[in-house]
Design a protein around this motif. Structure first.
Motif, short mmCIF file in Angstrom:
data_model
loop_
_atom_site.label_atom_id
_atom_site.label_comp_id
_atom_site.label_asym_id
_atom_site.label_seq_id
_atom_site.Cartn_x
_atom_site.Cartn_y
_atom_site.Cartn_z
N ASN A 1 2.51 2.91 -0.49
CA ASN A 1 1.15 2.48 -0.12
C ASN A 1 1.24 1.64 1.15
O ASN A 1 2.11 0.78 1.30
CB ASN A 1 0.52 1.64 -1.23
N SER B 1 -1.30 -0.80 3.37
CA SER B 1 -2.58 -1.49 3.39
C SER B 1 -2.62 -2.43 4.59
O SER B 1 -1.62 -3.10 4.89
CB SER B 1 -2.78 -2.29 2.10
N SER C 1 -6.49 1.01 2.48
CA SER C 1 -5.39 1.12 1.54
C SER C 1 -5.11 2.61 1.34
O SER C 1 -5.92 3.35 0.75
CB SER C 1 -5.75 0.45 0.21
N ASN D 1 -2.38 5.78 0.26
CA ASN D 1 -1.21 6.19 -0.52
C ASN D 1 -0.62 7.48 0.04
O ASN D 1 -1.32 8.30 0.62
CB ASN D 1 -1.58 6.45 -1.98
N ALA E 1 -6.56 5.16 -1.48
CA ALA E 1 -6.40 4.63 -2.83
C ALA E 1 -7.76 4.47 -3.48
O ALA E 1 -8.81 4.44 -2.82
CB ALA E 1 -5.68 3.28 -2.77
#
Length: 794
Positions: A612, A614, A639, A641, A661
């Motif tokens: 991930n 962010s 964010s 993934n 996400a």
């Protein structure tokens, strides 16, 4: 710093023959109950002529030109101190008491007046008095809802089980109540906070630099403390709202030596549901929680405290489908938390103290399934058993403030087992108990390099041991984890180590004062997480499965870099801040399409791990004093993934490409305003706006056996409509009761003032051989409530 003070005193002595005499004032500021230093308290001389902040050891120092001065000391959540004093004074000890009545100010900042100076970034303190003034849903003061009005903190909607901090999942946050972890921080599936607001003294949210003493979570830490009870007076406060009734009492047992705080809250108003709608006649929802704290002042050096917390929820609905293929008339969810902690504080000297804590936390979510045409109830039981011992030593040496800590945690997790009762069609099923041990050691030093530069340097080492008894599958390398790729199964006996993980976790914070009102800060934080939720829902529900790291599930490792600019206006009326951050988290968990974790013996076959990323920028302005107080903030955050374990489709999510996400909301704007109208009343408004969260929509459908079935290719490819809401509150006081033992006030609030039908989710149904989308809304109309609160001081 001591050399600077010595030089100043020497020059003052040398110049005394030619100018007026100077006088020294040295002192300390402590909590009146447990005698701990109130770090960051503001000390002002003669209403602003000179100001200083309390150091890590609780001390402050002034060199003053007058013999008689007025000293004023303020600290968030405590009664201000003011006194005329005559100098010189070399050891002036000031003990502040916790606030019991309403504050004159709404305070939200880094840590009060330390907004500019403190080296640690992303530390937020919001006073409970501030939270109580804000509009509420159905009259319930809610700590988590208050936090969501601050930058970098969000959720996926009204019914969300926790909060998301700077791109982290809800389970990446460590929620602590009096040092005990709370595994489910909400009531009624996320509608209300499980923290007892009437019993809380203060709370700190660490979303940037996390102190080295904390471990086990990758994103943030919410550290909530219960009230220390009054040692000399009986006090009581409580209230009633549409949702719950609450009561808290402080009872001195031995005057100035021992006292007890006890609180309780209960909600048993679900009999009102049929009045709202006939569709709700079979819906049942109840919750209760209670907290207690016993505080014992043994002597000037030793204190003991015992704390307990209990939480209970029951929720019944007929709107869900079958669970575990059990033919049930309804789905009932019952979950409980039972926590205890014991703390011993020893003040070795003015420059050293030690604190040792024992912790027990037990979380038990159960699913109850009453069988149709039967009195039998099938039960699915789960549990998380957490035991911890930790000790922290604080040393204050000149410009250095050291904290050394050690801790050990034992986990025992029951992922689920079925108790069929008298059912003849349901078989008992059990999943293996998971056991683990987490060990940690930390050291941290807060250094005042010079008058402009401060540094916080911490290092934590954590070690996790996945323990037997356990049967661990070994899968073929670079192949999907499934029954076909199992090479062998290794049996580990009880107490045997099946897998080990660990490593260093550096924590660094730096601040440079451009001048008294402006500073630049930077930080770096690394954290490891060995316990996580595995779920196939947008937000975990209370019965979601907790999973320890093992041979097949690696721990999550998060690295956060942050940079910020901070400014205070003249008189500290306004505070300004701009913070930017980037977080990378390795080994995040997501689920395969169609995953089912309930009673799954091998959950690793339904899980994929990836990365991930962010990042974001947070802008905030807060006004702390005056008739109008509050804050406004804007956050841009992403964010993203990426899950790609191998070349096969079953080893990837979203074809191995990056995707948003569940909690990715690029734009968020929050504003909170409190208008103080003298002693009779005050008004407050909340406004919040955010981009709609992403969800997975069907790319098409197929017809099979006279059914229309959707099929999905891309993960989180569509967004809900944007979310926005305005709330209003009117707090009404009786000024004639200001100096009375009994005081009461009403709180009138309207949640979702203009009735915005915000979408919580979009779901699809098959109708007339077509898939039709439908919007689910939690609060689609203005919610009006009236609450009554009272306090009694004997």
């Amino acid at each position: 710093m001591k050399y600077i003070i010595t030089l100043v005193l020497s020059l003052a002595a040398l110049g005394s023959a030619f100018s007026q005499q100077s006088y020294i004032l040295k002192g300390s500021v402590l909590d009146s109950a447990d005698k701990t230093p109130l770090i960051g308290a503001t000390v002002t001389i003669d209403y602003g002529d000179q100001t200083d902040f309390v150091k890590e050891d609780g001390s402050f120092t002034f060199v003053l030109p007058k013999k008689e001065v007025v000293i004023i000391v303020r600290y968030i959540g405590y009664v201000p101190f003011r006194k005329n004093i005559t100098l010189p004074l070399d050891n002036f000890v000031i003990e502040l008491k916790l606030v019991e009545n309403t504050l004159q100010e709404v305070i939200v900042s880094g840590t009060g007046s330390e907004n500019v100076k403190r080296p640690m970034m992303g530390v937020t303190s919001l006073s409970m008095k501030s939270v109580e003034k804000l509009p509420t849903a159905l009259g319930e003061v809610d700590l988590l809802k208050g936090l969501q009005m601050l930058p970098g903190i969000s959720s996926v909607g009204e019914a969300s089980n926790g909060v998301n901090v700077r791109g982290g999942t809800t389970d990446q946050n460590l929620f602590l109540l009096e040092d005990t972890p709370i595994f489910n921080p909400t009531h009624m599936f996320g509608l209300f906070s499980a923290f007892p607001s009437e019993a809380i003294s203060k709370f700190d949210l660490y979303k940037g630099n996390v102190p080295a003493r904390f471990g086990g979570r990758a994103a943030g830490v919410l550290d909530v403390k219960l009230l220390n009870p009054s040692m000399d007076k009986f006090k009581m406060k409580g209230g009633i709202s549409l949702v719950s009734t609450k009561l808290m009492a402080e009872v001195p047992i031995i005057k100035n030596k021992m006292a007890l705080m006890i609180s309780g809250r209960g909600s048993f108003n679900d009999f009102l549901f049929p009045i709202v709608s006939d569709k709700l006649k079979d819906l049942k929802a109840k919750f209760a929680d209670g907290a207690a704290k016993l505080f014992y002042q043994v002597n000037d050096k030793h204190t003991l405290s015992l704390a307990a917390y209990y939480s209970y929820d029951f929720f019944q609905t007929e709107m869900l489908g079958s669970i575990a293929n059990i033919n049930a008339s309804a789905s009932q969810f019952q979950y409980e938390t039972t926590n205890f902690s014991g703390k011993w504080f020893y003040n070795i000297s003015e420059k050293a103290n030690i604190q040792t804590t024992l912790v027990s936390s037990y979380y038990q979510p159960n699913t109850l399934l009453p069988e149709i045409d039967s009195d039998n109830v099938v039960k699915i039981r789960q549990s998380v058993d957490y035991k911890q011992i930790k000790s922290n030593l604080n040393l204050y040496r000149g410009k250095h403030n050291f904290e050394l800590g050690v801790d050990a945690v034992r986990y025992s997790i029951n992922p689920g087992n079925i108790e069929p009762g008298t059912s003849e069609s349901v078989l008992p099923i059990s999943t293996p108990i998971e056991n683990g041990i987490e060990l940690g050691a930390s050291i941290e030093d807060v250094i005042e390099i010079n008058s402009r530069t401060n540094l916080s340097v911490g290092l934590r080492y954590s070690q996790f041991l996945s323990m037997g008894a356990a049967n661990v599958n070994i899968y073929e390398e670079n192949e999907p984890r499934d029954e076909i790729s199992v090479l062998e199964t290794i049996a580990y006996n009880k107490g045997e180590v099946a897998q080990s993980y660990g490593g260093f976790e550096p924590r660094v914070g730096f601040s440079f004062l451009i001048d008294d009102k402006n500073s630049i800060k930077a930080g770096y934080n690394l954290a490891r997480q060995y316990l996580q939720i595995v779920s196939n829902t947008t937000t975990p529900i209370p019965t979601s499965r907790w999973k320890l790291s093992d041979l097949n599930i690696k721990p999550q490792v998060s690295q956060l870099v942050s940079l910020g600019y901070f400014r205070n206006s003249s008189g500290n009326v306004f505070e300004y801040s701009v913070e930017g951050y980037y977080r990378k988290t390795d080994n995040i968990i997501d689920y395969k399409p169609g995953a089912d974790f309930l009673l799954n013996q091998t959950p690793e076959t339904e899980i994929l791990q990836g990365v991930n990323s962010s990042y974001g920028a947070e802008f905030m302005v807060s006004k702390k004093k005056g008739e109008v107080t509050g804050w406004v903030n804007y956050t841009y955050a992403r964010s993203i993934n990426q899950i790609d374990e191998g070349p096969l489709l079953s080893q990837r999510v979203n074809y191995g490409q990056k995707y948003s996400a569940n909690y990715d909301r690029p734009h968020t704007l929050n504003a909170a305003v409190v208008i103080n109208q003298g002693s009779h009343h005050d008004f407050s408004f909340n406004f919040t706006y955010s981009t709609g969260r992403p969800f997975t929509s069907p790319q098409g459908y197929i017809k099979y056996s006279n059914q229309v079935l959707p099929f999905y290719f891309l993960r989180n490819d569509t967004r809900l409509p944007d979310y926005h809401r305005l709330d209003f509150a009117w707090n009404i006081y009786n000024p004639q009761l200001r100096n009375k033992k009994f005081k009461g006030n009403f709180a009138f609030s309207v949640y979702n003032l203009y009735g915005r039908k915000n979408a919580y989710s979009i779901f699809f149904r098959s109708e007339n051989n077509l898939l039709k989308p439908y919007k689910l809304t939690i609060f689609g109309a203005p919610i009006v409530s009236l609450a009554y609160k009272f306090t009694f001081n004997h």
